[in-house]
Design a protein around this motif. Structure first.
Motif, mmCIF file in Angstrom:
data_model
loop_
_atom_site.group_PDB
_atom_site.id
_atom_site.type_symbol
_atom_site.label_atom_id
_atom_site.label_comp_id
_atom_site.label_asym_id
_atom_site.label_seq_id
_atom_site.Cartn_x
_atom_site.Cartn_y
_atom_site.Cartn_z
ATOM 1 N N GLN A 190 0.756 -1.269 -0.046
ATOM 2 C CA GLN A 190 -0.187 0.135 -0.004
ATOM 3 C C GLN A 190 0.782 1.121 -0.115
ATOM 4 O O GLN A 190 1.816 1.565 0.747
ATOM 5 N N MET A 235 0.726 5.812 -0.813
ATOM 6 C CA MET A 235 -0.469 6.709 -1.208
ATOM 7 C C MET A 235 -0.855 6.951 -2.651
ATOM 8 O O MET A 235 -2.136 7.172 -2.949
ATOM 9 N N MET A 236 0.248 6.947 -3.573
ATOM 10 C CA MET A 236 0.139 7.071 -4.882
ATOM 11 C C MET A 236 -0.777 5.963 -5.506
ATOM 12 O O MET A 236 -1.870 6.226 -6.455
ATOM 13 N N ARG A 237 -0.521 4.727 -5.134
ATOM 14 C CA ARG A 237 -0.938 3.439 -5.963
ATOM 15 C C ARG A 237 -2.171 2.660 -5.126
ATOM 16 O O ARG A 237 -2.760 1.835 -5.579
ATOM 17 N N GLY A 238 -2.262 3.116 -3.981
ATOM 18 C CA GLY A 238 -3.325 2.365 -2.918
ATOM 19 C C GLY A 238 -2.790 0.905 -2.824
ATOM 20 O O GLY A 238 -1.490 0.586 -2.764
ATOM 21 N N LEU A 239 -3.573 -0.104 -2.540
ATOM 22 C CA LEU A 239 -3.396 -1.403 -2.362
ATOM 23 C C LEU A 239 -3.273 -2.248 -3.414
ATOM 24 O O LEU A 239 -4.034 -2.082 -4.361
ATOM 25 N N LEU A 291 -12.255 1.738 1.579
ATOM 26 C CA LEU A 291 -12.054 1.171 0.228
ATOM 27 C C LEU A 291 -12.858 0.449 -0.360
ATOM 28 O O LEU A 291 -13.686 -0.468 0.327
ATOM 29 N N PHE A 345 -8.360 -3.101 -5.681
ATOM 30 C CA PHE A 345 -8.650 -2.086 -4.838
ATOM 31 C C PHE A 345 -8.508 -0.603 -5.320
ATOM 32 O O PHE A 345 -7.576 -0.514 -6.189
ATOM 33 N N GLY A 346 -9.555 0.120 -4.940
ATOM 34 C CA GLY A 346 -9.443 1.714 -5.398
ATOM 35 C C GLY A 346 -8.294 2.263 -4.128
ATOM 36 O O GLY A 346 -8.169 1.446 -3.174
ATOM 37 N N THR A 347 -8.174 3.735 -4.717
ATOM 38 C CA THR A 347 -7.197 4.243 -3.461
ATOM 39 C C THR A 347 -7.837 4.923 -2.281
ATOM 40 O O THR A 347 -7.165 5.283 -1.141
ATOM 41 N N GLY A 348 -9.125 4.645 -2.141
ATOM 42 C CA GLY A 348 -10.028 4.971 -1.014
ATOM 43 C C GLY A 348 -10.377 6.538 -0.952
ATOM 44 O O GLY A 348 -10.230 7.196 -1.646
#
Lengths: 117, 111
Positions: free
Chosen positions: A37, A39-43, B87, B101-104
């Motif tokens: 994870q 910030m830029m690409r998420g999970l 999320l 997943f999206g970035t939330g």
């Protein structure tokens, strides 16, 4: 019941060093996932195992990353050599193929925060 | 390639001020759409699964809905303890457990 256990929780290392992250899934779960994870690409899914066998490793960024699952209760994610762009939180998750597979319910650990200087 | 886009990136609400979070998705064949909640320093925690357009699920102040292209997470009369990152994830109908997943959306509810 114990959840997914990850170690270490925090790791600070220097570029070029080897990093090993560890995961103990929930007892009885037969699928294990490694996510990263940022910030830029998420999970992002890196790799997942079913019954200790790697099923999909298409998310592993490059040859510097490797993952193993020698038995049902332990998995490792290794980065060698590490680079600053590998800095992220690495999550391990497990699930039981069956009812939880139907619901997509993954049980996540608390993550390993990796900082590569 | 499966894609999940969440909006807004961040949302600040007053306690009791209802609102909705959006999740737009592109997938060749949807097996399921999932909502997770993530608290700071923790791993994501499962909330809901939606399988088909028109389906709705509720849990306390949260209600998730699904259309053919997007999902909404409605938050009714939120409380400060609802503050978290929400999320959204999709699973393709391939028989594999891969969730994208999206970035939330980071939600902050002020008292």
């Amino acid at each position: 019941d114990a959840g997914v256990i990850q170690s270490p929780r925090h790791e600070v290392t220097e570029m070029g060093q080897e990093v090993t992250l560890r995961c103990k899934p929930i007892s009885g779960h037969n699928s294990l996932f490694w996510y990263r994870q940022t910030m830029m690409r998420g999970l992002e899914l890196l790799i997942y195992f079913n019954n200790n066998v790697p099923i999909d490793d298409s998310g592993m960024p490059e040859d510097r990353f490797s993952a193993k699952m020698p038995n049902a209760s332990f998995s490792t994610l290794k980065i060698q050599p590490s680079e600053p762009r590998d800095s992220a939180v690495y999550f391990c998750a497990s699930s039981f193929g069956g009812s939880s597979w139907e619901t997509g319910e993954l049980f996540f650990g608390e993550g390993s925060r990796l900082t590569v200087l | 390639e499966d894609q999940v886009t969440q909006s807004p990136e961040a949302l600040r609400l007053q306690e009791g001020e209802s609102s909705s979070l959006n999740c737009s998705y592109t997938v060749s064949g949807l097996r399921g759409l999932f909502w997770y909640r993530q608290d700071p320093g923790k791993g994501p925690e499962f909330l809901f699964t939606l399988y088909s357009a028109g389906e709705e699920k509720e849990k306390e102040r949260l209600k998730a809905t699904l259309t053919k292209k997007e999902s909404f997470l409605h938050i009714t009369a939120p409380k400060p303890e609802d503050s978290a990152t929400y999320l959204c994830a999709v699973q393709e109908n391939t028989g594999f457990q891969k969730l994208v997943f999206g970035t939330g959306t980071r939600l902050l509810v002020s008292p």
